[in-house]
Structure formats: structure tokens, C-alpha cells
Design a protein around this motif. Structure first.
Motif, PDB file in Angstrom:
ATOM      1  N   ASN A 108     -10.460  24.676  17.717  1.00 32.29           N
ATOM      2  CA  ASN A 108     -10.272  25.099  19.105  1.00 32.29           C
ATOM      3  C   ASN A 108      -8.813  25.149  19.524  1.00 32.29           C
ATOM      4  OD1 ASN A 108     -13.035  25.297  19.440  1.00 32.29           O
ATOM      5  ND2 ASN A 108     -13.248  23.184  20.198  1.00 32.29           N
ATOM      6  N   ARG A 109      -7.914  24.739  18.627  1.00 33.58           N
ATOM      7  CA  ARG A 109      -6.515  24.636  19.042  1.00 33.58           C
ATOM      8  C   ARG A 109      -5.612  25.316  18.009  1.00 33.58           C
ATOM      9  NH1 ARG A 109      -3.844  21.367  22.751  1.00 33.58           N
ATOM     10  NH2 ARG A 109      -5.907  20.588  23.335  1.00 33.58           N
ATOM     11  N   GLU A 110      -4.604  26.017  18.512  1.00 37.28           N
ATOM     12  CA  GLU A 110      -3.576  26.603  17.672  1.00 37.28           C
ATOM     13  C   GLU A 110      -2.222  26.175  18.218  1.00 37.28           C
ATOM     14  OE1 GLU A 110      -4.378  30.749  17.946  1.00 37.28           O
ATOM     15  OE2 GLU A 110      -3.416  30.986  19.899  1.00 37.28           O
ATOM     16  N   TYR A 111      -1.153  26.473  17.474  1.00 38.51           N
ATOM     17  CA  TYR A 111       0.175  25.976  17.854  1.00 38.51           C
ATOM     18  C   TYR A 111       1.201  27.104  17.754  1.00 38.51           C
ATOM     19  CZ  TYR A 111      -1.964  21.378  17.407  1.00 38.51           C
ATOM     20  OH  TYR A 111      -2.796  20.284  17.556  1.00 38.51           O
ATOM     21  N   TYR A 112       2.208  27.018  18.630  1.00 35.56           N
ATOM     22  CA  TYR A 112       3.328  27.956  18.614  1.00 35.56           C
ATOM     23  C   TYR A 112       4.605  27.156  18.417  1.00 35.56           C
ATOM     24  CZ  TYR A 112       0.106  31.473  20.379  1.00 35.56           C
ATOM     25  OH  TYR A 112      -0.942  32.346  20.507  1.00 35.56           O
ATOM     26  N   VAL A 113       5.385  27.556  17.432  1.00 33.19           N
ATOM     27  CA  VAL A 113       6.597  26.833  17.065  1.00 33.19           C
ATOM     28  C   VAL A 113       7.799  27.764  17.255  1.00 33.19           C
ATOM     29  CG1 VAL A 113       7.762  25.479  15.280  1.00 33.19           C
ATOM     30  CG2 VAL A 113       5.247  25.556  15.352  1.00 33.19           C
TER      31      VAL A 113
END
Length: 359
Positions: free
Chosen positions: A314-319
Motif C-alpha cells: 500500500n505504500r511507495e516512496y519518492y527519493v
């Protein structure tokens, strides 16, 4: 595309592992290996132009507008501007040589007949107003029967305020006791408080002079005409469309990112490390426009790495990089949004079912 601020895959995964380790108790032993990385190269570019515009018109102003201090020109397009005037940024007003002339205004002496009173110094006014007590309906019960009294003054009396509205008094027109309205003494009307029954009031527009100052010449009685040239400088910004829109889920947080910025003058080449797609997009907006005197091309770039779960999640990340180093911003994934929508729909259906059972 590679710029100095573009983070390597090892840097991204190390920062992502550190973030996941802080939340390992909640999400299990998931590491960066569970995520697929893709890069979004953002381009925010604009062209700021300094554009010069030259216009020429015929001007008329009252009296002497003081043209002696303005620069004189022969051909407007050939006039050379002092660089100091450009830096000030204010419009430059000029006068064409041998075009200044003076003439008498049609008013003759700077005055025109007052339009409010047509030069009469006063305006007409209704000398009488309906009685506020009887409204002229029940002013006198005997006036018509007695035929009135010839020779009586036509000037109505001042309005009175009787103790009781139904009180009747002696009629001033026919003399019959207890037959007339106490507010108008039988006249049906009362004296106008504005003109006191005179039928005219002083004109306030011209202060009872009959004339007003001419608007065309401002009361000076003469006009000055000339051919006026004006040179203006304006800043016009042309935005280059985004090749890729910033991720909506972290758009507001990207403002704090360490954008790689280039500011280029009119003769400066585009950066060598600018990718071919970005170079082609920027070049489409570098044509010189009419009247362009100067330009500044601003190119800002930022690489954002998106970490998407390879399986369910359910979660993604932006770096991306900011002033303190790499930062990781979590966001709900597409799957998470679908799951949330399904849960909300199920909850709504349950509420409807409970309401149906209760009713």
C-alpha cells in the motif's frame, strides 16, 4: 541524463533501507530489494525576455504641458535609447520635432455653460409636497362646498405635526372651523422644505454662477497638440511546458529539493549535460520575438526516484536530493488507493444495510 545532483542507485537503496529499518516493527523485514526503482527527470524552464515597444500617437493637453524637458526625435524607430533609461524601466516619452502647436479651445475663455442648470444659476423645484398627514386625500371637508376664497395666496403653509393625526383645525382656504387636516390646514399640500415654496433652488454644480470650468482645456482656454512617441520595456516570461509533471503525491515537497539551476544570457549555449529531449524542448522556445532587447533562460532540473513495491503493497516512496542530502517521502501506492476505496465502499454498504435493518 546525468547531472551532479542525480543520486546513484546505491545511494537511493541505502537511504531507503535506513527509512524501512526505522519502520521494520510495523512493516516486517521488508528492504529496498522489494522495491523497483524508476527515475523521473523533472525540467522546469522558462525564458524571461525584456521586450521593447515603440508607439506614436497625437496628443492634446490643456495649456502648456511642459514638453521642453522631453527628448526630441525625427523617426521613432531610429531613436537611440540611453541605457540608463532602459535600466530604470519606466516608459520614455518623446516629442516629434516640429509637431508642437497651440490653439484656442472652442470654449473661448475656459468656461462652459453649466449643464445642470443650463446657465440659469438655479434649478426648478416643486414648491409643494403632499401632506405627510392626510396625503392630500382628506385635507378639508368643506372647501369644495364653500367654493374656496378667491385671492388667497397660492403658497402652501409649512408642514405641521398635530398632536393627534385625526385632529381637525380651521381650514386656511375656506375658513371652516374643525374641517381641515392639522398637517396642511386644508391645502392638501405643504411647503417644500428644500426651496421653502419658492419653486427654485441654487445650482450646486456651478455654485449659482451659470458656468463651469471647461473639461477639454481645464479652464485654460487653449490646447497644446503634438505627436508623442513612447518607448516602453516590459518583462515577458514564457514557460516551457513540463515534459513530465511532478508526482502529485509529493509535488508540494519538491519545492525543498536541490534543483540544479542554470541561468543563461542571450549568447550563452545550453548546458552540455542537458539531455537531448530536454534540449529539444527548450530550443523550441528560444526564437527571438519582435522588440526583444535582452533575455534570461532559467533551466532547473531535479531527478526524483520512485520506489514501487514489486509485489503487493500500500505504500511507495519518492527519493530526491535536498540541502541536507537525500530525503525519502512516503506516499500511498496505486494499490493502496484501490484498497482504501474498497474499504470505504464496504463501510458505506454496511452502514446502508444497518439502516435498512433498523427501519
Amino acid at each position: 541524463m546525468t547531472v551532479a545532483e542525480d543520486p546513484s542507485e546505491d545511494e537511493v537503496r541505502a537511504e531507503l533501507d535506513a527509512r524501512l529499518a526505522r519502520r521494520r516493527g510495523r512493516w516486517g523485514a521488508r528492504t529496498s530489494a522489494y522495491f523497483h526503482l524508476d527515475r523521473l527527470h523533472l525540467l522546469d524552464a522558462s525564458v524571461v525576455r525584456r521586450v521593447e515597444t515603440r508607439t506614436e500617437t497625437t496628443r492634446d493637453e490643456p495649456g502648456d504641458p511642459g514638453l521642453a524637458e522631453r527628448p526630441v526625435y525625427d523617426v521613432l524607430d531610429e531613436y537611440e535609447v540611453d541605457p540608463r533609461d532602459v535600466r530604470r524601466g519606466e516608459p520614455l516619452d518623446l516629442v516629434k520635432r516640429d509637431t508642437v502647436s497651440k490653439r484656442a479651445c472652442a470654449c473661448g475663455n475656459g468656461l462652459r455653460q453649466c449643464p445642470a442648470c443650463d446657465g440659469m444659476t438655479y434649478r426648478p423645484c416643486e414648491p409643494a409636497r403632499p401632506c405627510p398627514v392626510c396625503a392630500g386625500v382628506s385635507s378639508c371637508t368643506q372647501y369644495l362646498a364653500h367654493g374656496g376664497k378667491p385671492g388667497r395666496t397660492a403658497r402652501p403653509p409649512k408642514a405641521r405635526r398635530p398632536v393627534r393625526p385625526e385632529e381637525r383645525v380651521t381650514c386656511a382656504a375656506c375658513g371652516t372651523p374643525d374641517s381641515a387636516c392639522g398637517g396642511c390646514q386644508g391645502w392638501g399640500k405643504v411647503r417644500c422644505q428644500t426651496c421653502q415654496g419658492r419653486g427654485r433652488v441654487p445650482c450646486t454644480t456651478c455654485t449659482s454662477k451659470g458656468t463651469v470650468r471647461c473639461r477639454t482645456c481645464g479652464g485654460r482656454g487653449e490646447l497644446t497638440s503634438w505627436t508623442a512617441g513612447r518607448i516602453t520595456w516590459t518583462s515577458e516570461t514564457e514557460k516551457v511546458p513540463w515534459p513530465h509533471r511532478p508526482p502529485k503525491r509529493v509535488t508540494s515537497q519538491l519545492h525543498a529539493g536541490s534543483w540544479h539551476e542554470n541561468r543563461l544570457g542571450p549568447g550563452d549555449p545550453l548546458p552540455d549535460d542537458l539531455s537531448l529531449p530536454h534540449r529539444s524542448l527548450v530550443e523550441q522556445h528560444l526564437d527571438t520575438v519582435k522588440g526583444e532587447q535582452d533575455r534570461t533562460v532559467v533551466i532547473r532540473r531535479l531527478t526524483v526516484v520512485r520506489a514501487r513495491p514489486k509485489g503487493s503493497g500500500n505504500r511507495e516512496y519518492y527519493v530526491f536530493r535536498n540541502v541536507s542530502g537525500l530525503t525519502v517521502r512516503p506516499a500511498m501506492s496505486d494499490e493502496g488507493r484501490r484498497n482504501t476505496a474498497a474499504v470505504l465502499a464496504a463501510a458505506a454498504a454496511l452502514v446502508v444495510l444497518v439502516l435498512l435493518l433498523v427501519t
